[in-house]
Design an enzyme around this catalytic site. Structure first.
Site, PDB file in Angstrom:
ATOM      1  N   TYR A   1       3.980   9.486 -11.081  1.00  0.00           N
ATOM      2  CA  TYR A   1       3.004   8.709 -10.310  1.00  0.00           C
ATOM      3  C   TYR A   1       2.290   7.690 -11.196  1.00  0.00           C
ATOM      4  CZ  TYR A   1      -0.941   7.755  -7.179  1.00  0.00           C
ATOM      5  OH  TYR A   1      -1.892   7.138  -6.380  1.00  0.00           O
TER       6      TYR A   1
ATOM      7  N   ASN B   1       0.803  -1.218   0.000  1.00  0.00           N
ATOM      8  CA  ASN B   1       0.000   0.000   0.000  1.00  0.00           C
ATOM      9  C   ASN B   1       0.843   1.277   0.000  1.00  0.00           C
ATOM     10  OD1 ASN B   1      -2.398   1.800   0.681  1.00  0.00           O
ATOM     11  ND2 ASN B   1      -1.196   1.993   2.565  1.00  0.00           N
TER      12      ASN B   1
END
Length: 250
Positions: free
Chosen positions: A154, A89
Site C-alpha cells: 500500500y 480516488n
C-alpha cells in the site's frame, strides 16, 4: 457583492474513480452540488446507485485495465462534451509485512492504486493537453511520505502516486494543466471491510495518532479534492496536500 459558491466548477466535467467508496461518494456529492457533471466509476456495481440523468453517468469497470481508462474518457466526451477534471480516488489496502506479502498481493495493490492512476491520468492528459486546460487530483496517503509497519504494498503504491503527481505537473504545466494530490491521514471509511469486523470503528480508534485527536470524515477529504480541482487553486500544482489532522507533524 455576490459570492460564487460553486468555486468556479459549474458546468465542468469530471471523472471520479472509486466512486462507490466513502471518499468517492462524498466527492461525487460535493462536485454535483457545485454544478459539475460527472462520470462515476467503480468496480463495485453499487456505483450505479449514483446515476442521475443529465448529471451523473456511471461506469462499472476495473480501474487497472487500460480499456477502462479509455472508456471513461470516451464516456465523458460522449455524455458531456469534454473533460475538465480527473479524480484518481480508487484504491485498495493491504495490511501485511514485506515477508508476508505475496507477489500476487503486491501486484494487485499496485495495479489498482498506481497503475489505475497512471492509466486514467495518461488518457485524461491527452484530452486536456489538446484543449489546453484541466485539473487532476490524486488521492495519496500519509504513507506516501512516512513509514508505517505492515503497509508494504500500500505504501509503495501511494508513494508512486505522489511521485507521479509531481512528474505530471512538470510535464503538463505549460498546457495549463494542474496536477496535485491529497494525502489523508486515517479516514473513517469501510476500506477495511472483510479484513476486520468493524472497519469504521477500527479506523476511528486511530484518532490519538492525529494532532486533532480524531480521524477524518470522508467529506473533509472531499472538500480538499474539490478545492484542488477548482480554479480557486489556480496556482497550485505538483503539491501533496497533507489533509492528515496533524499526523505527519510529528
Amino acid at each position: 457583492m455576490s459570492i460564487d459558491t460553486t468555486q468556479g466548477l459549474r458546468e465542468r466535467v469530471a471523472i471520479v474513480t472509486g466512486a462507490a467508496g466513502d471518499i468517492g461518494r462524498a466527492t461525487v456529492a460535493l462536485l454535483l452540488a457545485h454544478g459539475v457533471r460527472i462520470v462515476a466509476e467503480d468496480i463495485n456495481p453499487e456505483v450505479r446507485d449514483l446515476e442521475q440523468a443529465g448529471h451523473i453517468v456511471t461506469l462499472v469497470a476495473d480501474v487497472s485495465e487500460e480499456a477502462t481508462a479509455k472508456q471513461a474518457i470516451k464516456l465523458a466526451q460522449e455524455q458531456y462534451g469534454g473533460l475538465d477534471i480527473l479524480v484518481n480516488n480508487a484504491g485498495r489496502t493491504l495490511n501485511k509485512s514485506v515477508a508476508d506479502t505475496s507477489a500476487q498481493e503486491w501486484d494487485q495493490i499496485l495495479a489498482v492504486n498506481a497503475r489505475g492512476c497512471f492509466l486514467h491520468s495518461r488518457e485524461a492528459l491527452r484530452v486536456m493537453a489538446a484543449q489546453e486546460q484541466g485539473a487532476i487530483v490524486n488521492v495519496a496517503s500519509v504513507v506516501s511520505v512516512i513509514g508505517m509497519a505492515g503497509t508494504a504494498a500500500y505504501a509503495a503504491s501511494k508513494g508512486a502516486i505522489a511521485q507521479l503527481t509531481k512528474v505530471m505537473a512538470l510535464e503538463y504545466g505549460a498546457h495549463n494543466i494542474r496536477v496535485n494530490a491529497v494525502a489523508p491521514g486515517v479516514v473513517e471509511t469501510g476500506i477495511l471491510n472483510g479484513i476486520v469486523a468493524d472497519s469504521r470503528a477500527t479506523l476511528a480508534g486511530y484518532g490519538h495518532l492525529h494532532a486533532l485527536g480524531r480521524v477524518a470524515q470522508p467529506g473533509e477529504i472531499a472538500d480538499v479534492i474539490a478545492w484542488l480541482a477548482s480554479p480557486r487553486a489556480s496556482f497550485v500544482t505538483g503539491a501533496l496536500i497533507m489533509a492528515d489532522g496533524g499526523y505527519t507533524a510529528r
